[in-house]
Every structure is written in structure tokens, then in C-alpha cells.
Design a protein around this motif. Structure first.
Motif, PDB file in Angstrom:
ATOM      1  N   ASN A  30       0.793  -1.220   0.000  1.00 38.20           N
ATOM      2  CA  ASN A  30       0.000   0.000   0.000  1.00 38.20           C
ATOM      3  C   ASN A  30       0.826   1.271   0.000  1.00 38.20           C
ATOM      4  O   ASN A  30       0.306   2.346   0.254  1.00 38.20           O
ATOM      5  CB  ASN A  30      -0.889   0.032   1.244  1.00 38.20           C
ATOM      6  N   LEU A  31       2.075   1.106  -0.281  1.00 34.66           N
ATOM      7  CA  LEU A  31       2.927   2.299  -0.213  1.00 34.66           C
ATOM      8  C   LEU A  31       2.551   3.320  -1.266  1.00 34.66           C
ATOM      9  O   LEU A  31       2.375   2.976  -2.439  1.00 34.66           O
ATOM     10  CB  LEU A  31       4.394   1.921  -0.412  1.00 34.66           C
ATOM     11  N   ALA A  32       2.412   4.549  -0.794  1.00 37.82           N
ATOM     12  CA  ALA A  32       2.159   5.629  -1.742  1.00 37.82           C
ATOM     13  C   ALA A  32       3.357   6.572  -1.815  1.00 37.82           C
ATOM     14  O   ALA A  32       3.543   7.267  -2.803  1.00 37.82           O
ATOM     15  CB  ALA A  32       0.926   6.414  -1.316  1.00 37.82           C
ATOM     16  N   ALA A  33       4.119   6.591  -0.737  1.00 40.65           N
ATOM     17  CA  ALA A  33       5.265   7.492  -0.715  1.00 40.65           C
ATOM     18  C   ALA A  33       6.466   6.754  -0.159  1.00 40.65           C
ATOM     19  O   ALA A  33       6.375   6.083   0.868  1.00 40.65           O
ATOM     20  CB  ALA A  33       4.957   8.706   0.154  1.00 40.65           C
ATOM     21  N   LEU A  34       7.549   6.874  -0.827  1.00 43.18           N
ATOM     22  CA  LEU A  34       8.744   6.125  -0.429  1.00 43.18           C
ATOM     23  C   LEU A  34       9.966   7.030  -0.525  1.00 43.18           C
ATOM     24  O   LEU A  34      10.152   7.730  -1.533  1.00 43.18           O
ATOM     25  CB  LEU A  34       8.913   4.923  -1.362  1.00 43.18           C
ATOM     26  N   THR A  35      10.741   6.991   0.522  1.00 48.40           N
ATOM     27  CA  THR A  35      11.983   7.767   0.488  1.00 48.40           C
ATOM     28  C   THR A  35      13.141   6.818   0.743  1.00 48.40           C
ATOM     29  O   THR A  35      13.237   6.220   1.822  1.00 48.40           O
ATOM     30  CB  THR A  35      11.971   8.865   1.566  1.00 48.40           C
ATOM     31  N   ILE A  36      13.968   6.670  -0.226  1.00 48.51           N
ATOM     32  CA  ILE A  36      15.107   5.767  -0.078  1.00 48.51           C
ATOM     33  C   ILE A  36      16.380   6.490  -0.496  1.00 48.51           C
ATOM     34  O   ILE A  36      17.171   6.005  -1.294  1.00 48.51           O
ATOM     35  CB  ILE A  36      14.939   4.476  -0.904  1.00 48.51           C
ATOM     36  N   SER A  37      16.568   7.648   0.089  1.00 52.32           N
ATOM     37  CA  SER A  37      17.745   8.425  -0.302  1.00 52.32           C
ATOM     38  C   SER A  37      18.952   8.039   0.549  1.00 52.32           C
ATOM     39  O   SER A  37      18.833   7.430   1.603  1.00 52.32           O
ATOM     40  CB  SER A  37      17.449   9.912  -0.173  1.00 52.32           C
ATOM     41  N   TYR A  38      20.088   8.415   0.074  1.00 49.93           N
ATOM     42  CA  TYR A  38      21.356   8.160   0.757  1.00 49.93           C
ATOM     43  C   TYR A  38      21.563   6.686   1.070  1.00 49.93           C
ATOM     44  O   TYR A  38      21.992   6.316   2.165  1.00 49.93           O
ATOM     45  CB  TYR A  38      21.450   8.952   2.074  1.00 49.93           C
ATOM     46  N   LEU A  39      21.245   5.822   0.157  1.00 44.98           N
ATOM     47  CA  LEU A  39      21.505   4.395   0.367  1.00 44.98           C
ATOM     48  C   LEU A  39      22.515   3.955  -0.684  1.00 44.98           C
ATOM     49  O   LEU A  39      22.153   3.528  -1.788  1.00 44.98           O
ATOM     50  CB  LEU A  39      20.206   3.595   0.229  1.00 44.98           C
ATOM     51  N   PRO A  40      23.775   4.056  -0.355  1.00 38.82           N
ATOM     52  CA  PRO A  40      24.805   3.849  -1.381  1.00 38.82           C
ATOM     53  C   PRO A  40      24.931   2.423  -1.892  1.00 38.82           C
ATOM     54  O   PRO A  40      25.562   2.185  -2.919  1.00 38.82           O
ATOM     55  CB  PRO A  40      26.096   4.288  -0.664  1.00 38.82           C
ATOM     56  N   GLU A  41      24.352   1.483  -1.183  1.00 39.13           N
ATOM     57  CA  GLU A  41      24.526   0.096  -1.614  1.00 39.13           C
ATOM     58  C   GLU A  41      23.542  -0.328  -2.698  1.00 39.13           C
ATOM     59  O   GLU A  41      23.671  -1.402  -3.273  1.00 39.13           O
ATOM     60  CB  GLU A  41      24.355  -0.842  -0.405  1.00 39.13           C
ATOM     61  N   LEU A  42      22.557   0.482  -2.921  1.00 43.03           N
ATOM     62  CA  LEU A  42      21.602   0.098  -3.962  1.00 43.03           C
ATOM     63  C   LEU A  42      22.257   0.211  -5.330  1.00 43.03           C
ATOM     64  O   LEU A  42      23.064   1.092  -5.576  1.00 43.03           O
ATOM     65  CB  LEU A  42      20.381   1.021  -3.917  1.00 43.03           C
ATOM     66  N   THR A  43      21.893  -0.684  -6.198  1.00 41.78           N
ATOM     67  CA  THR A  43      22.476  -0.661  -7.542  1.00 41.78           C
ATOM     68  C   THR A  43      21.430  -0.264  -8.561  1.00 41.78           C
ATOM     69  O   THR A  43      20.225  -0.415  -8.340  1.00 41.78           O
ATOM     70  CB  THR A  43      23.036  -2.037  -7.939  1.00 41.78           C
ATOM     71  N   ASP A  44      21.908   0.172  -9.660  1.00 41.98           N
ATOM     72  CA  ASP A  44      21.030   0.625 -10.734  1.00 41.98           C
ATOM     73  C   ASP A  44      20.131  -0.508 -11.215  1.00 41.98           C
ATOM     74  O   ASP A  44      18.912  -0.397 -11.298  1.00 41.98           O
ATOM     75  CB  ASP A  44      21.908   1.156 -11.879  1.00 41.98           C
ATOM     76  N   ALA A  45      20.765  -1.605 -11.518  1.00 39.17           N
ATOM     77  CA  ALA A  45      20.006  -2.753 -12.030  1.00 39.17           C
ATOM     78  C   ALA A  45      19.034  -3.255 -10.985  1.00 39.17           C
ATOM     79  O   ALA A  45      17.884  -3.599 -11.278  1.00 39.17           O
ATOM     80  CB  ALA A  45      20.969  -3.861 -12.440  1.00 39.17           C
ATOM     81  N   GLY A  46      19.520  -3.278  -9.740  1.00 42.30           N
ATOM     82  CA  GLY A  46      18.678  -3.776  -8.671  1.00 42.30           C
ATOM     83  C   GLY A  46      17.407  -2.966  -8.519  1.00 42.30           C
ATOM     84  O   GLY A  46      16.304  -3.501  -8.412  1.00 42.30           O
ATOM     85  N   VAL A  47      17.579  -1.678  -8.521  1.00 44.13           N
ATOM     86  CA  VAL A  47      16.410  -0.808  -8.366  1.00 44.13           C
ATOM     87  C   VAL A  47      15.485  -0.953  -9.556  1.00 44.13           C
ATOM     88  O   VAL A  47      14.252  -1.034  -9.422  1.00 44.13           O
ATOM     89  CB  VAL A  47      16.875   0.658  -8.202  1.00 44.13           C
ATOM     90  N   GLY A  48      16.087  -1.005 -10.704  1.00 42.77           N
ATOM     91  CA  GLY A  48      15.273  -1.167 -11.911  1.00 42.77           C
ATOM     92  C   GLY A  48      14.452  -2.441 -11.854  1.00 42.77           C
ATOM     93  O   GLY A  48      13.241  -2.446 -12.094  1.00 42.77           O
TER      94      GLY A  48
END
Lengths: 603, 116
Positions: free
Chosen positions: A452-470
Motif C-alpha cells: 500500500n505504499l504511496a510514498a517512499l523515500t530511499i535516499s542516501y543508500l549507497p549500496e543500492l544498484t542501478d540494475a537492482g532498483v530497476g
């Protein structure tokens, strides 16, 4: 016997009497002079010496003095037969000293021999004392030598004669120290030397910058409001105007003080927001609680002065409070927090930022007593750790959770477990700066448990990867499109992530923040224009690929088969800080605020 | 830009600007005086911003006439005392007395928006 009855007197006598020159002044002067002279000379007695000095002195002094001096023998002889003295006046005066003067001199010489230092002060004191002694010499006699015993004229006590011994005013003897003081004459008091007043030291011209700064109209208005604070009718109905706007205007200038904060107090208030409570000391915050008993929602920013005492008043007085939002309540200790939770079982919103004292016990109490919490923010809480998160798992009704900005990142497992417990109900989640989070958090946490998430803040998380997020966004079918996404400052993210995001949420996304995505390409950015129809606020700072054409595409859409399509029609705010390819030539559109164009940086 | 060429010839005309209120009141003030307000200064700035007000010299202030009048009064007050380099105290108290308390709240919001 009055002076009026007299035989024929010389012209000189008459002149002096008329001029008011009296014996006291003469004697005093003479005595001072005598002393001065004697200081220079050896203290040897001898009438001839003083006579010489008299003569010498006379020649060097002004005539005025001379005439006084001449009179000295004459006047001191007044008690004696006036006639005799008058006749002897003119010639002999110059050579001889009268008996009294001689006696005085002798006494002074003796004193001098007895003294160690011949200070001026003593002589001056003696000058005071000497005239009285010499004038009333007949009654008191010369002062006995220092060190000898004498009987006090008033109290009859034996006392040692010192250089400070004063003659009694009645003239019958010398006074002991106590009686002298009691009589008001302080023997120790040095004659008041008129202080040479230095011209007042030139104060450095300290330019008072505060005064020189011209007061702004806002300041003037605030001063006026403070002045009329008690006159509600005069100020007019505040409800008509936006109370919040006024509160903001006052807070901007740190102008909110305990004098004018009453403007906002009202017992019928159900919500109160003070954007800057810096100038409200603890007692003023207590007053806040007393005056606004019916508050259901309270927000205090910069409430550094809020301490246990004041917060306890909150606990007891604000009975129907359901939501409290505090920025900077660092003085409040765990007992006070716990008391607040126990007294507010119906608490629905607890949002605090910046408190190093909020500890695990507080969280436990919170969870225990306030099960209905829907909004929870523990931002920049120093002590936050996995144990906290374990406790928070109990809050089943949680909608809004913000645990960002910890001092130390919580572990990924803890956060995943937390999501497993409460993720399904969450509509807002902020886990920024928990640097331990990796892509696994996305898959195991968000993907698995949130819907049910409508708003998400995931800033300053250096371990996330481009492909992963995609990939995450591609697979996140269980969750509807987001309205607000803040994935800023993750500088490894780029095209894949952005495409994933836009494909997933693009059509509903209203606020997107990809500040810091430096590698994202122009093509991906163009997709924002194509898919982000609802976009209102867009922050694409430091996206290097951004240039005027992309902005143009966003604002105006693109030509597709001859017609303009796409574009972010609803765009209101666009932030392009750090995008140096956006120039001032970039297109504008009415209603869109573009901030951060570098050519406009300074005024 | 073509505006630059015009600017010099316009400089005499653009010495005066018009501040309009919502209820139809208009105030003609010198440009220098109007620029005491940060917002108005930006509106009239022809280099940065490129707003229409810079061309026409007419700024619409979204406040009532009374408020705009007080704003203009303050602008004149400020411009005068900033240029007059006097060691006497600026009569701020006097100015304060001239503001009726009934409007002070509105005036506060307006002043805040106008950056003055």
C-alpha cells in the motif's frame, strides 16, 4: 567681651577685621608654611631661624600673604592686650615670632624628631590640628610627645598619644581615639585631596551595527503586534487571516517571543503550529499548555527549550492530544517521555526529530501504552538500533514510518523483519541513510511485504544498484504506483532505475526527486516527460545530462506525428540545481517555477 | 537582446513605476523607491527573470489598497533615510505610530511576501 568695645585700633587692625581675615586661617597657613620650610631645613629649634625664614618667606610671597603674616603675631595676641600688640605691630613683627608661633614650632620640631617619616599628610593633619592647638593653646597646651599617656578630655580614659591625637573641640584637653571619632572628627581621614578629574577617556567609537541596520517593515510590524498583543479587538479577527502564515512570518525572523506568542493561543484551538519556538523558554511553553487545553494536534519546531518540567505539563494538561510533532526536544529525559505515553493512550501521531535521549525504554513504553499509533517518526534519534525496530513491529496500525537519519544504520535483517510485520499497512516509509541496506532490502523487504505504499523515500543508500532498483520496480506489481518518490543522492542509480520507476509509477507520480543521479541519460529523462503526466514537483539536481531541450520537452511535450503530446502539463516546480547545461535560454511556462539555473545564480 | 537597445531610451520613462492593488488603487512611485521591496525589484528586473512587469513598469500587488499604501509609505520612508546620511536617529517610532493596528497583521504578511 565683644570686639565692639575697643580702644582706638590701628588702621591695619581695622582693615583686617573688615576683610574678615581671622586668626584661624592665618595660623593654619602659617603652620603649613612653617612645616614646609622645616621639612627642607634641619629640624633645629631656634627663634632666629624661624625669624629668618619668615623674612625670606615674606620676600618671596605676594603682598597679600605678607600682610596676613604680619598680622599673625598681632591676631594671636588678641586675647591679650590689644593695645600693646598694635603698637608693637609694624617693625618688630617682621623679625620676631610671637610666643604662640614659637611654641608651635617647638612642638612641631619635637614631633619631627619623634617621627620616622615626615610625610606631608602628617603635616597637613598637624596643620589642621596645629591651629586649633595654637589658638586654643592657652586651654589645651601643646600636644604632649607621641607615646606618652594622656587622659581623654571626655571619657577620662588613659590613652597613648599618637600622631593622630586630636585636641578636643571644647579646648580642655586631648581626646582618645574613640571620642575623637565619636565627635565626628576622624583623625585618620586624610584631608580630601580634590581628585584631578581626567577628561573622560575617549570611548572607542563602537559602531552599533544593530542600530544602524534599518528595521524592515516585517520587524516593525512584529514590534507593533507585540505592543498590541493584549488588545485582541484592535488587531482584528485573526481567524480571517491565515494563522499559519502569520506564524511563519513571525518565525522567519525569530520574532516569535513569549510576548507575541499569545496571538496564537486560544482555548478553542484544536491545532497549533509554531515554526520556531527558539525564543520561548520553558515557562512560556508551560503557558502554552495551559492556554490551549483542547489541542488535538501540536507541532513545535526548534523547541530546544522544552524540558522535563514543561513537558510534564504537556502530559497533564493536554488531555486530548492525539498528535505531537517536535523538532529538537533534546532536553526531555526518558522518564518524561514515558509519562507522556502513559497519559496519552490515544496517541496517534508521535513524530520527533533529533533527540539523543530517547532510548529503548521509551520505545517500549510507547508501544505498550499507545498501540494506536499511526504516524511514527524517529528521525535523527541517536540511540535507534535493531532493538527499537523489534519493538516497533508491535505497532500494527502503523501507516507512516520514518526512521531515517540514524547515527548508525540498523541492520538489513532488522528492517526486513520490521517490514514483514507491518509493511502491509504502510503508506509512507522513509529509511534514508541506513547505509547497510542493499538490493536485498528491496526484494526481501519492500517487494515481499508492502502493498500500500504511496510514498517512499530511499535516499542516501549507497549500496543500492542501478540494475537492482530497476528490477525491483519492474517486479513490484503488488504495490500500486507511488505518488511520491525520493531516491535522491544515490549516485550510482541511472537509466535503468529511472526507467523502472517511470514504468511502474510514472502515471501517478506527483513528486520525484532524483537529485544526484549524475549518470542518468537524456533519453531516460525524456521519458519523464512522456510518462510523468501528473508530475508536480521534480528535482533533477546534478543530473548532468539535463539540458534545455529536455526541459523544453517536459514543459511543452514533443511533436509526435505532427501533434504536441506528452510533457508534464501539471508541473509546478522544477529544480535544476547543478545542471550546467540548462541555460537561461531554456523555455519557461506560466505557473512553473524553475529554480537553480546557474546563470541566474547571483543578484 | 532587443530590449537593451530600448533600455537607454526608455530610461527616462521607466523612472516611474506603477503599483496596483487588487481593489483598483494605483500608486506611481519612482523606480528606486519601489525597489525597496525585494519582490518588486525582481519583478522589474529586466535582465534576470524577463517578466512582463519589467517591460510595462506596472506591478500588480495582490493586496488591498490600504495595505499597498502602507507598503509604499514604508518604501519611501526607507529610501529617504537610507540615502540621507544623517547621524540623527531614524524616526522609526514615528512611523510605527502611523500604522493602524487594525491592519498590522495583514501588513505583516504583505511585507513578508514583498521581502521588505
Amino acid at each position: 567681651m565683644s570686639n565692639n568695645v575697643r580702644g582706638p585700633s590701628s588702621a591695619l587692625t581695622e582693615f583686617l577685621r573688615d576683610a574678615g581675615i581671622t586668626a584661624t586661617t592665618i595660623a593654619r597657613r602659617a603652620a603649613t608654611r612653617t612645616r614646609e620650610e622645616q621639612q627642607q631645613q634641619q629640624p633645629e629649634a631656634g627663634p632666629s631661624r624661624p625669624a629668618n625664614t619668615n623674612r625670606r618667606r615674606r620676600s618671596t610671597r605676594a603682598s597679600g600673604y605678607a600682610s596676613d603674616e604680619l598680622d599673625e603675631p598681632e591676631n594671636s595676641a588678641v586675647p591679650e592686650d590689644a593695645m600693646q600688640v598694635d603698637e608693637a605691630a609694624s617693625p618688630t613683627k617682621k623679625r620676631k615670632l610671637t610666643k604662640a608661633a614659637e611654641a608651635k614650632l617647638k612642638a612641631q620640631e619635637k614631633k619631627k624628631l619623634g617621627k620616622k617619616d615626615g610625610g606631608d599628610e602628617d603635616e597637613e593633619e598637624d596643620a589642621y590640628t596645629a591651629p586649633s592647638k595654637s589658638l586654643w593653646a592657652t586651654s589645651a597646651g601643646p600636644k604632649p610627645p607621641v607615646g606618652s599617656f594622656e587622659k581623654c578630655a571626655i571619657c577620662e580614659k588613659q590613652f597613648t598619644v599618637t600622631k593622630y591625637t586630636m585636641a578636643s573641640s571644647s579646648g580642655s584637653g586631648f581626646l582618645c581615639h574613640q571620642c575623637a571619632k565619636a565627635g565626628g572628627v576622624d583623625p585618620f581621614k586624610k584631608p580630601a585631596v580634590p581628585k584631578k578629574r581626567k577628561a573622560p577617556v575617549e570611548k572607542r567609537n563602537i559602531t552599533k551595527f544593530e542600530e544602524k541596520r534599518f528595521p524592515t517593515l516585517v520587524n516593525i510590524c512584529i514590534q507593533l503586534i507585540t505592543k498590541h498583543i493584549n488588545d485582541i479587538e484592535v488587531l482584528g479577527d485573526i481567524g480571517v487571516l491565515n494563522v499559519e502564515a502569520i506564524s511563519k512570518a513571525l518565525s522567519k525572523n525569530r520574532g516569535l517571543t513569549q510576548d507575541n506568542v499569545h496571538l496564537f493561543y486560544n482555548t478553542s484551538n484544536d491545532s497549533l503550529t509554531l515554526f520556531d519556538a527558539t525564543n520561548l523558554p520553558s515557562p512560556a511553553l508551560e503557558t502554552l499548555a495551559y492556554h490551549n487545553r483542547n489541542l488535538t494536534s501540536l507541532r513545535l519546531d526548534f523547541c530546544g527549550h522544552l524540558d522535563d518540567t514543561a513537558f510534564n505539563v504537556f502530559s497533564t494538561s493536554l488531555n486530548v492530544l492525539e498528535r505531537i510533532e517536535l523538532l529538537g526536544p533534546f532536553l526531555i529525559r526518558p522518564p518524561a517521555w514515558k509519562k507522556f505515553f502513559t497519559t496519552h493512550p490515544n496517541l496517534e501521531g508521535f513524530l520527533v526529530t533529533q533527540s539523543p535521549r530517547f532510548d529503548i525504554e521509551c520505545v517500549t513504553t510507547l508501544v505498550e501504552h499507545c498501540p494506536g499509533i499511526k504516524d511514527l517518526r524517529l528521525k535523527e534519534i541517536g540511540k535507534i538500533d535493531d532493538a527499537f525496530l523489534e519493538q516497533i513491529q508491535e505497532l500494527g496500525g502503523l501507516r507512516h514510518l520514518d526512521i531515517s537519519d540514524p547515527s548508525h544504520s540498523c541492520s538489513e535483517d532488522a528492517i526486513v523483519s520490521l517490514l514483514a510485520a507491518i509493511g502491509s499497512g504502510l503508506s509512507y516509509l522513509n529509511v534514508s541513510k541506513h547505509s547497510a541496506l542493499t538490493d536485498a532490502f528491496l526484494t526481501d523487504g519492500l517487494l515481499a511485504h508492502t502493498g500500500n505504499l504511496a510514498a517512499l523515500t530511499i535516499s542516501y543508500l549507497p549500496e543500492l544498484t542501478d540494475a537492482g532498483v530497476g528490477a525491483f520496480f519492474d517486479e513490484w506489481a503488488s504495490n500500486g504506483p507511488l505518488n511520491i518518490l525520493d531516491a535522491s543522492r544515490n549516485d550510482v542509480l541511472g537509466d535503468l532505475a529511472l526507467e523502472g520507476i517511470l514504468k511502474h509509477s510514472g502515471h501517478k507520480l506527483m513528486q520525484l526527486n532524483i537529485n544526484g543521479w549524475k549518470d542518468v541519460g537524456a533519453d531516460a529523462l525524456n521519458i519523464i516527460g512522456r510518462l510523468g503526466v501528473e508530475m508536480r514537483k521534480l528535482d533533477v539536481g546534478f543530473c548532468r545530462a539535463l539540458d534545455d531541450f529536455v526541459v523544453k520537452m517536459w514543459l511543452e511535450g514533443e511533436k509526435k506525428r505532427g501533434a504536441q503530446t506528452g510533457g508534464c502539463r501539471a508541473l509546478e516546480e522544477l529544480k535544476v540545481w547543478g545542471c550546467n547545461r540548462v541555460t537561461s535560454a531554456c523555455p519557461r511556462k506560466k505557473g512553473v517555477v524553475i529554480q537553480g539555473i546557474e546563470s541566474q545564480a547571483s543578484r | 537582446m532587443e530590449r537593451n537597445g530600448k533600455a537607454t531610451s526608455d530610461s527616462k520613462e521607466s523612472q516611474w513605476v506603477r503599483l496596483q492593488s487588487t481593489d483598483g488603487f494605483s500608486y506611481l512611485v519612482k523606480r528606486k523607491v519601489a525597489e525597496a521591496s525585494g519582490t518588486v525589484r525582481n519583478m522589474l528586473d529586466s535582465e534576470a527573470g524577463g517578466y512582463s512587469e519589467a517591460l510595462t513598469g506596472v506591478c500588480e500587488i495582490t493586496e488591498r489598497g490600504i495595505i499597498v499604501e502602507k507598503l509604499v509609505e514604508y518604501m519611501s520612508f526607507k529610501t529617504y533615510y537610507e540615502t540621507v546620511n544623517t547621524k540623527d536617529d531614524v524616526p522609526v517610532k514615528e512611523f510605527m505610530e502611523r500604522i493602524p493596528p487594525e491592519i498590522v497583521l495583514e501588513l505583516l504578511l504583505a511585507a513578508d511576501y514583498q521581502e521588505m
